[in-house]
Scaffold this motif. Structure first.
Motif, short mmCIF file in Angstrom:
data_model
loop_
_atom_site.label_atom_id
_atom_site.label_comp_id
_atom_site.label_asym_id
_atom_site.label_seq_id
_atom_site.Cartn_x
_atom_site.Cartn_y
_atom_site.Cartn_z
N LYS A 31 0.84 -1.19 0.00
CA LYS A 31 0.00 0.00 0.00
C LYS A 31 0.88 1.24 0.00
N PRO A 32 0.31 2.40 -0.37
CA PRO A 32 1.09 3.64 -0.33
C PRO A 32 1.68 3.87 1.06
N ARG A 33 2.86 4.46 1.11
CA ARG A 33 3.59 4.62 2.37
C ARG A 33 3.69 6.09 2.76
N GLU A 34 4.03 6.31 4.00
CA GLU A 34 4.15 7.67 4.51
C GLU A 34 5.25 8.41 3.75
N GLY A 35 4.91 9.60 3.25
CA GLY A 35 5.89 10.41 2.55
C GLY A 35 6.26 9.90 1.18
N GLU A 36 5.51 8.94 0.65
CA GLU A 36 5.89 8.32 -0.63
C GLU A 36 5.85 9.32 -1.78
#
Length: 459
Positions: free
Chosen positions: A12-17
């Motif tokens: 899944k999308p990650r923090e700060g991606e």
């Protein structure tokens, strides 16, 4: 291979991606090839991001050599609170191998995302690591993180063309304080995927074989080819090359190579598994070493010094006996072995006073392989076990060369730990259509962030 441990499923999308993708894109699309690019511009762009995050321009500096205005290097100093702890250095090169647009399917200096991959020159080598390091420093600063140990960063130019200019050598000579550290983390160690995209192993590089070319020269009076004599320079040198080619240098295992075979045993079954375990345990006999050496050229290179013929030049006319013949012998020498001793062994194998053996160029930096201490390995193993359960962490000895050889020789133990998992075909590094799995890049970013933070807060 007998073991499949996990599968590469999209995360899944990650923090700060989103911000990281922008940073990576900017660095990728800044051409840093020798012929048409500028490392200085790339370094300035990364410096701007660090200053925006809160670093002072005295803490994030671009160092540009007077004679190489496009070969700028970025050095960063993030002061630690515990002055008794020596710094840790994170390094990556930002220059890239040449890429000819007409040969590539896509513009090599434009970042493309297709079918789960990023395509571009430098996508892996080495802008994946460089981007992850800058991203981590930005995140640390914005979050108010206070490292116990001083953290240093060096993004350098010239790793791919070090015969022209090399940023690490320049900094060691001109600003050594920017690099001084208890140890350094560099490129070199990679994770391995199988052909189905399953995680296989996680590599940690410790030590690099020493590159050395030797020149063999012999001469003869020559003469008309219609009146041949026994003294034929080509025949003489050819016989010597065969003797060199038939020779196997003694097994000389570095700690990393011993660890490589011992920890790789779990990936195999049957005799192969037993052979690798025996090498790791120090109980292998000659038959075991012979089987492993024959099974894979890279495994043979991990076992011993290798010397092979790579160039031959001789004769001056098709209808004349040769007067001058020479050959190049390329050796990749186990760390800790003497270049002089290898030269002496070549002379012994040749056993011909009419063949002169000399160094083709001055020896490069030499050092023993750095130790794989718990301080280095335990954080790597802990994070790897959490991110990729059951994937073995396997030490490796590099048969090629990185900038780590200069730091090791300068007394800074340097380890290759990229966190990047690559395909069996090498992902086009140094070749056409270089690429990296999107998930592999994002995983490496997460891994390096955690590793850097761990090193920064532990004694």
């Amino acid at each position: 291979m007998a073991l499949t441990v996990s599968s590469c499923v999209e995360a899944k999308p990650r923090e700060g991606e989103a911000q990281f993708r922008e940073l990576y894109k900017e660095l990728i699309e800044t051409d840093t090839s020798l012929s048409s690019g500028s490392c200085t511009l790339a370094a300035e762009r990364m410096q701007a991001r660090l200053i925006q995050a809160g670093f002072a321009d005295t803490e994030a500096r671009v160092v540009v050599p007077d004679s190489f205005l496009k070969q700028g290097n970025l050095v960063v100093h993030f002061e630690g609170e515990n002055k008794a702890l020596k710094p840790v250095l994170f390094m990556a090169h930002i220059d890239v191998v040449e890429a000819k647009r007409s040969d590539w399917e896509r513009d090599p200096f434009t970042l493309y995302e297709e079918n789960g991959y990023f395509y571009a020159r430098g996508a892996v080598d080495d802008k994946a690591m460089a981007s992850s390091f800058v991203d981590a420093f930005v995140r640390f600063k914005k979050a108010g993180f206070k490292p116990q140990r001083t953290m240093k960063l060096a993004l350098t130019c010239g790793e791919e063309t070090d015969s022209i200019f090399n940023g690490i050598q320049y900094l060691l000579a001109k600003q050594p304080e920017a690099l001084q550290a208890e140890w350094a983390i560099n490129e070199g160690g990679k994770g391995a995927l199988d052909s189905d995209g399953n995680f296989v192993s996680f590599g940690v590089q410790s030590g690099e074989k020493i590159y050395q070319d030797f020149t063999l020269v012999t001469t003869a009076p020559g003469g008309h080819s219609a009146r041949p004599v026994d003294d034929n320079a080509i025949n003489r040198l050819s016989a010597a090359l065969v003797r060199i080619g038939d020779y196997k240098f003694p097994v000389d295992l570095t700690p990393a190579s011993k660890g490589f075979f011992g920890r790789s045993a779990v990936l195999w079954d049957g005799e192969r598994k037993a052979d690798m375990a025996a090498i790791g345990a120090g109980t292998a006999d000659a038959a075991v070493y012979n089987r492993i050496a024959k099974a894979n050229p890279l495994w043979n290179a991990f076992l011993r010094t290798t010397c092979i013929s790579t160039l031959v030049k001789g004769g001056h006319a098709p209808n004349a006996q040769p007067q001058h013949v020479e050959a190049n012998i390329n050796c990749r020498i186990i760390p800790g072995e003497s270049i002089d001793a290898i030269k002496a062994q070549l002379e012994k194998l040749i056993n011909d006073p009419l063949i002169e053996v000399s160094l083709a160029d001055a020896p490069g930096p030499q050092s023993d392989a750095p130790p794989l201490s718990p301080k280095i390995m335990e954080p790597i193993e802990t994070i790897t076990a959490d991110m990729w359960p059951n994937v073995p962490v396997i030490p490796t000895l590099s048969s090629g060369a990185t900038d780590g050889r200069f730091l090791n020789a300068a007394g800074i133990p340097t380890y290759g730990v990229s966190g990047v998992f690559v395909n069996p075909d090498g992902n086009g590094v140094h070749g056409l259509n270089e690429r990296i799995r999107v998930r592999s890049l994002l995983d490496a970013r997460d891994f390096l962030y955690r590793l850097m933070k761990s090193y920064a807060v532990t004694e």
